[in-house]
Motif scaffolding. Structure first.
Motif, PDB file in Angstrom:
ATOM      1  N   ALA A   1       4.020  16.125   7.422  1.00 34.94           N
ATOM      2  CA  ALA A   1       5.309  15.608   7.888  1.00 34.94           C
ATOM      3  C   ALA A   1       5.555  14.245   7.274  1.00 34.94           C
ATOM      4  CB  ALA A   1       5.315  15.502   9.416  1.00 34.94           C
ATOM      5  N   LYS A   2       6.802  13.799   7.350  1.00 31.35           N
ATOM      6  CA  LYS A   2       7.180  12.468   6.892  1.00 31.35           C
ATOM      7  C   LYS A   2       7.835  11.732   8.062  1.00 31.35           C
ATOM      8  CE  LYS A   2       6.297  12.155   2.381  1.00 31.35           C
ATOM      9  NZ  LYS A   2       7.368  12.011   1.383  1.00 31.35           N
ATOM     10  N   ILE A   3       7.330  10.525   8.335  1.00 33.19           N
ATOM     11  CA  ILE A   3       7.918   9.646   9.345  1.00 33.19           C
ATOM     12  C   ILE A   3       8.194   8.307   8.674  1.00 33.19           C
ATOM     13  CG2 ILE A   3       7.525   8.355  11.467  1.00 33.19           C
ATOM     14  CD1 ILE A   3       7.952  11.150  12.160  1.00 33.19           C
ATOM     15  N   ARG A   4       9.464   7.900   8.629  1.00 37.33           N
ATOM     16  CA  ARG A   4       9.866   6.625   8.036  1.00 37.33           C
ATOM     17  C   ARG A   4       9.327   6.462   6.622  1.00 37.33           C
ATOM     18  NH1 ARG A   4       7.519   5.057  12.827  1.00 37.33           N
ATOM     19  NH2 ARG A   4       6.216   3.462  11.902  1.00 37.33           N
ATOM     20  N   GLY A   5       9.239   7.591   5.890  1.00 38.02           N
ATOM     21  CA  GLY A   5       8.791   7.543   4.510  1.00 38.02           C
ATOM     22  C   GLY A   5       7.292   7.677   4.333  1.00 38.02           C
ATOM     23  N   PHE A   6       6.509   7.604   5.405  1.00 37.33           N
ATOM     24  CA  PHE A   6       5.056   7.721   5.315  1.00 37.33           C
ATOM     25  C   PHE A   6       4.654   9.193   5.450  1.00 37.33           C
ATOM     26  CE2 PHE A   6       5.601   3.348   6.805  1.00 37.33           C
ATOM     27  CZ  PHE A   6       4.774   2.669   5.932  1.00 37.33           C
ATOM     28  N   ARG A   7       3.777   9.620   4.570  1.00 40.88           N
ATOM     29  CA  ARG A   7       3.293  10.997   4.626  1.00 40.88           C
ATOM     30  C   ARG A   7       2.184  11.105   5.657  1.00 40.88           C
ATOM     31  NH1 ARG A   7       1.524  13.780  -0.861  1.00 40.88           N
ATOM     32  NH2 ARG A   7      -0.645  13.549  -0.284  1.00 40.88           N
TER      33      ARG A   7
ATOM     34  N   GLY B   1      14.145   7.351  -0.866  1.00 37.47           N
ATOM     35  CA  GLY B   1      13.068   8.318  -1.022  1.00 37.47           C
ATOM     36  C   GLY B   1      12.161   8.302   0.191  1.00 37.47           C
ATOM     37  N   GLY B   2      11.131   9.143   0.144  1.00 39.56           N
ATOM     38  CA  GLY B   2      10.144   9.151   1.219  1.00 39.56           C
ATOM     39  C   GLY B   2      10.288  10.296   2.188  1.00 39.56           C
ATOM     40  N   GLU B   3      11.530  10.728   2.458  1.00 40.93           N
ATOM     41  CA  GLU B   3      11.750  11.861   3.343  1.00 40.93           C
ATOM     42  C   GLU B   3      13.154  12.398   3.110  1.00 40.93           C
ATOM     43  OE1 GLU B   3      11.872   8.644   6.887  1.00 40.93           O
ATOM     44  OE2 GLU B   3      11.804  10.704   7.560  1.00 40.93           O
TER      45      GLU B   3
ATOM     46  N   GLY C   1       0.802  -1.211   0.000  1.00 40.08           N
ATOM     47  CA  GLY C   1       0.000   0.000   0.000  1.00 40.08           C
ATOM     48  C   GLY C   1       0.837   1.263   0.000  1.00 40.08           C
ATOM     49  N   PHE C   2       2.135   1.112  -0.004  1.00 41.80           N
ATOM     50  CA  PHE C   2       3.100   2.218   0.044  1.00 41.80           C
ATOM     51  C   PHE C   2       3.631   2.389  -1.373  1.00 41.80           C
ATOM     52  CE2 PHE C   2       7.226   3.544   2.468  1.00 41.80           C
ATOM     53  CZ  PHE C   2       6.954   4.872   2.191  1.00 41.80           C
ATOM     54  N   ASP C   3       3.503   3.599  -1.979  1.00 44.65           N
ATOM     55  CA  ASP C   3       3.861   3.729  -3.395  1.00 44.65           C
ATOM     56  C   ASP C   3       5.355   3.573  -3.650  1.00 44.65           C
ATOM     57  OD1 ASP C   3       4.707   6.153  -2.368  1.00 44.65           O
ATOM     58  OD2 ASP C   3       3.828   7.362  -3.960  1.00 44.65           O
ATOM     59  N   LEU C   4       6.175   3.601  -2.606  1.00 48.34           N
ATOM     60  CA  LEU C   4       7.599   3.337  -2.757  1.00 48.34           C
ATOM     61  C   LEU C   4       7.852   1.963  -3.386  1.00 48.34           C
ATOM     62  CD1 LEU C   4      10.352   4.049  -0.160  1.00 48.34           C
ATOM     63  CD2 LEU C   4       9.981   1.679  -0.780  1.00 48.34           C
ATOM     64  N   THR C   5       6.930   1.014  -3.199  1.00 47.63           N
ATOM     65  CA  THR C   5       7.137  -0.347  -3.708  1.00 47.63           C
ATOM     66  C   THR C   5       7.073  -0.419  -5.230  1.00 47.63           C
ATOM     67  OG1 THR C   5       4.768  -0.837  -3.527  1.00 47.63           O
ATOM     68  CG2 THR C   5       6.143  -1.366  -1.639  1.00 47.63           C
TER      69      THR C   5
ATOM     70  N   THR D   1      13.832   3.921   2.516  1.00 44.75           N
ATOM     71  CA  THR D   1      13.650   5.240   3.113  1.00 44.75           C
ATOM     72  C   THR D   1      14.894   5.537   3.960  1.00 44.75           C
ATOM     73  OG1 THR D   1      12.626   4.446   5.148  1.00 44.75           O
ATOM     74  CG2 THR D   1      11.166   4.833   3.266  1.00 44.75           C
ATOM     75  N   PRO D   2      15.145   6.789   4.330  1.00 47.92           N
ATOM     76  CA  PRO D   2      16.279   7.070   5.218  1.00 47.92           C
ATOM     77  C   PRO D   2      16.224   6.288   6.528  1.00 47.92           C
ATOM     78  CG  PRO D   2      15.546   9.097   4.196  1.00 47.92           C
ATOM     79  CD  PRO D   2      14.548   8.036   3.804  1.00 47.92           C
ATOM     80  N   ALA D   3      15.013   6.044   7.058  1.00 51.36           N
ATOM     81  CA  ALA D   3      14.909   5.264   8.297  1.00 51.36           C
ATOM     82  C   ALA D   3      15.379   3.830   8.070  1.00 51.36           C
ATOM     83  CB  ALA D   3      13.462   5.278   8.800  1.00 51.36           C
ATOM     84  N   HIS D   4      15.011   3.235   6.923  1.00 47.32           N
ATOM     85  CA  HIS D   4      15.516   1.900   6.588  1.00 47.32           C
ATOM     86  C   HIS D   4      17.033   1.924   6.470  1.00 47.32           C
ATOM     87  CE1 HIS D   4      11.429   1.193   4.397  1.00 47.32           C
ATOM     88  NE2 HIS D   4      11.336   0.909   5.683  1.00 47.32           N
ATOM     89  N   MET D   5      17.535   2.961   5.831  1.00 43.51           N
ATOM     90  CA  MET D   5      18.975   3.090   5.597  1.00 43.51           C
ATOM     91  C   MET D   5      19.738   3.158   6.914  1.00 43.51           C
ATOM     92  SD  MET D   5      20.358   5.910   2.988  1.00 43.51           S
ATOM     93  CE  MET D   5      22.073   6.376   2.875  1.00 43.51           C
TER      94      MET D   5
END
Length: 717
Positions: A352-358, A213-215, A141-145, A187-191
């Motif tokens: 805001a963006k948290i862990r890539g989620f808007r 991406g994502g944030e 459900g996350f468009d990053l995929t 996302t940067p949090a994953h990184m």
């Protein structure tokens, strides 16, 4: 797997798909289905039982009647004559719900033209000539995929589906293992987690393209990343959901000077995309001057489904293009730098963006304000420690009301909002601080004091003591009590993954799902297992029995004629000194580990099926044929291999469960021989070899060392 097939099927049918995460609260799922009013709900029997009732036709993909009906469908791709109406590029391709500033999520309708433009551009930009292998580790459900899924598929590559249980740990294992992915979306949090978990030198010499991406991406994180992956290519991709995943990129290498930078560029636009930095009167600003970023071009979405007013507010007339063209107002501040690249500077609103989620904080505040006893509420993203962004809620109780229990508020939010929108901390105030013009003074909101929430009962066992220490270390607290909740102390899903990893290194096995279910130190200690206790064989009967027919089964049945020899083969070089006995032992470990290699075809008049036989029913010794090859090389060796390869595929008998044949070309004790593996196409494809061959090598090393082979779980790859 069904979700992947369903997305492709809907896209080919010319329709739009809406991914619905069954882990979302039931109320949110019901809202999405009622708001989108889909024509069809594609699901499975098990998942369908968990979904809320909705006035929509359901198609259960694993129901016997559906499976039977699908076998009668043509295998060719649909054309306009097969569709309800002709497919045009402006038709919606998918719908993604984002957080809404009004308190209601809104669906972004992305077009087929936009999706095609992004995927083609990303494939050309990120992928080299070698086959693309990409892991898929985030919810669909996350468009990053879209990057990890669609780019490899159109390039003829492979997608590794990573289990939802400990996804980042499994991603790290995949990166450090033999599968060798070469395109990774993060996302940067994953990184941040990967930088901590990835073993040193694991990526040395590896040319992997990491797309982030994502944030916003911090220079300090990039420097830490290149210390772990010095030869990788790093791409900073920017793009709101309304512009199809990513609409601009900037690339970095380990040799790039990053010292002194506070903002990393987001680069230049994608193909068929235009970027404008404008002032309040929609006039372009000079380089170096901040302005609001607008995006125009093929990748721009149609708008928000059923939200004409919000669509008109964000998708505005473009004064720089032909009459009737629009541009998307991103709400992001940006500027052009001296190199002609864009730099991201922040937001002009409360998004805001948290862990890539808007996240629109207004949606969270609407749920908070509806809680009994809450008079006012505010939600903000704080970064009190560098790189540690947390969502914090501030509550003002009703006058003369009882104290608002933070635990009850958290439960209410979890019933209405996805996990990533539930604040990490709650703070009760007598009143919200205001500026001189009566607006919320966000700078005056106090930082949450998690230390006040920790303490209490001391650890009573060694496991509790270990977990108390890990809680405190990861959450930055002096002490943690055995009855303290991980999430009440500021933990979130990303930190839970770090907790799982640290616990495993310390000898204790838990999962992120355990952390969410049990929360406290004491409860986690009660369900944790010692790492050495988990080496037992999987549950008896797991992976055994009837298997749903795969697409290749249907294709072979429709094809008609003999299918016994329909196979793939691989010739590998064996170490000098290899012998039939040890090769058979290594191959036996692979046969026992991979259930698919023990499948048997059942042919009936109207249907074909597969059944997996128990471990031990297929004997490697019976499958291996030894051929004397001492002194053979060049054309002589090739002729012998060709002759025995044809004989091997003639021995395949899928209805008798003979899916594998092996021929050992023994060149003598001092020379490297050759091992030919012939596998029926029912149990192997091009991607499978990337799993089977490394497992065979690992099993051989274990046999030579006198150990019992312990192969890594395949998961859903």
């Amino acid at each position: 797997m069904e979700m992947i097939v369903a997305q492709l099927a809907v896209a080919k049918a010319g329709a739009a798909f809406l991914p619905v995460d069954p882990e979302y609260p039931a109320e949110r799922i019901a809202y999405m289905l009622a708001d989108a009013r889909p024509a069809l709900l594609l699901t499975t029997v098990t998942v369908g039982e968990r979904l809320p009732k909705a006035d929509v036709t359901r198609l259960l993909l694993d129901e016997a009647a559906t499976v039977a009906a699908l076998t009668e469908c043509p295998s060719s791709g649909p054309a306009d004559a097969d569709r309800v109406r002709p497919l045009v590029p402006a038709n919606p391709a998918y719908l993604i719900y984002t957080s809404g500033s009004t308190g209601r999520p809104k669906g972004v309708a992305v077009t087929h033209a936009g999706l095609v433009n992004y995927v083609r551009w990303a494939a050309a930009e990120y992928c080299s000539d070698e086959p693309v292998v990409a892991p898929l580790h985030t919810p669909l459900g996350f468009d990053l995929t879209k990057t990890s899924l669609w780019v490899p598929l159109i390039m003829g590559g492979a997608v590794h589906l990573i289990d939802e249980d400990s996804p980042l740990e499994r991603l790290v294992s995949l990166l450090a293992g033999p599968a060798r992915p070469n395109l990774v979306k993060l996302t940067p949090a994953h990184m941040e987690v990967i930088c901590r978990l990835l073993p040193a030198e694991a990526l040395a010499g590896r040319r992997i393209c990491f797309v982030v991406g994502g944030e916003a991406l911090a220079p300090a994180l990039v420097r830490r990343f290149f210390a772990v992956a010095p030869h990788a290519r790093l791409v900073n991709e920017y793009g709101p959901t309304e512009t199809v995943v990513g609409c601009s990129i900037a690339g970095f290498a380990a040799t790039d000077p990053l010292d002194g930078l506070t903002n990393l560029p987001i680069g230049r636009p994608a193909v068929n995309t235009r970027l404008y930095v404008l002032d309040a009167r929609l006039r372009p600003v000079p380089p170096g001057v901040p302005g609001e970023l607008y995006v125009a071009g093929t990748q721009m979405a149609r708008g928000y489904l059923g939200r004409q007013a919000q669509t008109a507010e964000r998708f505005v007339a473009c004064p720089f293009g032909p009459t009737g063209t629009r541009m998307y107002r991103t709400g992001d501040l940006a500027r052009w730098n001296a190199d002609g690249e864009l730099e991201y500077l922040g937001r002009v609103d409360d998004q805001a963006k948290i862990r890539g989620f808007r996240i629109e904080t207004g949606e969270i505040e609407a749920v908070l304000a509806a809680h009994p006893g809450v008079a006012q509420a505010a939600a903000v993203v704080r970064e009190d420690r560098p790189g540690d962004r947390r969502l914090v809620a501030y509550l003002v109780p009703e006058p003369d009301g009882v104290d608002v229990a933070h635990a009850a508020v958290r439960v209410r939010l979890a019933e209405h909002l996805p996990e990533y929108m539930v604040p990490a901390a709650f703070v009760t105030l007598d009143a919200l601080p205001l500026t001189s013009n009566g607006k919320l003074d966000r700078r005056a909101l106090p930082a949450p004091d998690f230390g006040q929430l920790s303490g209490g009962r001391a650890a009573a066992t060694a496991r509790e003591e270990l977990l108390c220490g890990l809680f405190a270390e990861l959450l930055g607290l002096p002490t943690v009590g055995a009855d303290d909740s991980f999430f009440d102390l500021g933990g979130d899903s990303i930190v839970s993954i770090q907790l799982v990893s640290r616990a495993r290194k310390a000898g204790l096995l838990i999962t992120p799902r355990d952390v969410f279910a049990h929360k406290t130190v004491a409860a986690l200690a009660a369900v944790a297992e010692a790492v050495e206790e988990t080496g037992a064989a999987e549950e008896a009967g797991a992976g055994i029995g009837e298997v749903l027919p795969t697409p290749i089964v249907h294709w072979l049945r429709e094809r008609g004629g003999p299918v016994d020899g329909f196979s793939q083969s691989m010739l590998v070089q064996a170490p000098a000194g290899a012998d039939t006995g040890r090769l058979a032992a290594a191959l036996q470990a692979v046969l026992d580990h991979h259930d698919g290699l023990r499948m048997q075809l059942e042919r009936k008049e109207n249907s074909w099926g597969l059944e997996t036989t128990p471990v031990g029913t297929v004997s490697a010794e019976e499958l291996i044929t030894r051929v004397e090859a001492v002194g053979l090389d060049g054309e002589g060796l090739r002729a012998v291999i060709g002759e025995h390869a044809r004989a091997a595929w003639r021995r395949l008998a899928p209805e008798a469960g003979v899916m594998v044949q092996a021929v050992w070309f023994d060149a003598g004790p001092e020379q490297s021989g050759r091992l030919l593996l012939v596998l029926h196409h029912l149990v192997v494809d091009g991607v499978s070899w990337r799993i089977v061959l490394p497992d065979l090598a690992a099993a051989w090393e274990a046999v030579v060392a006198g150990r019992t082979p312990q192969l890594e779980p395949v998961g859903t790859s």
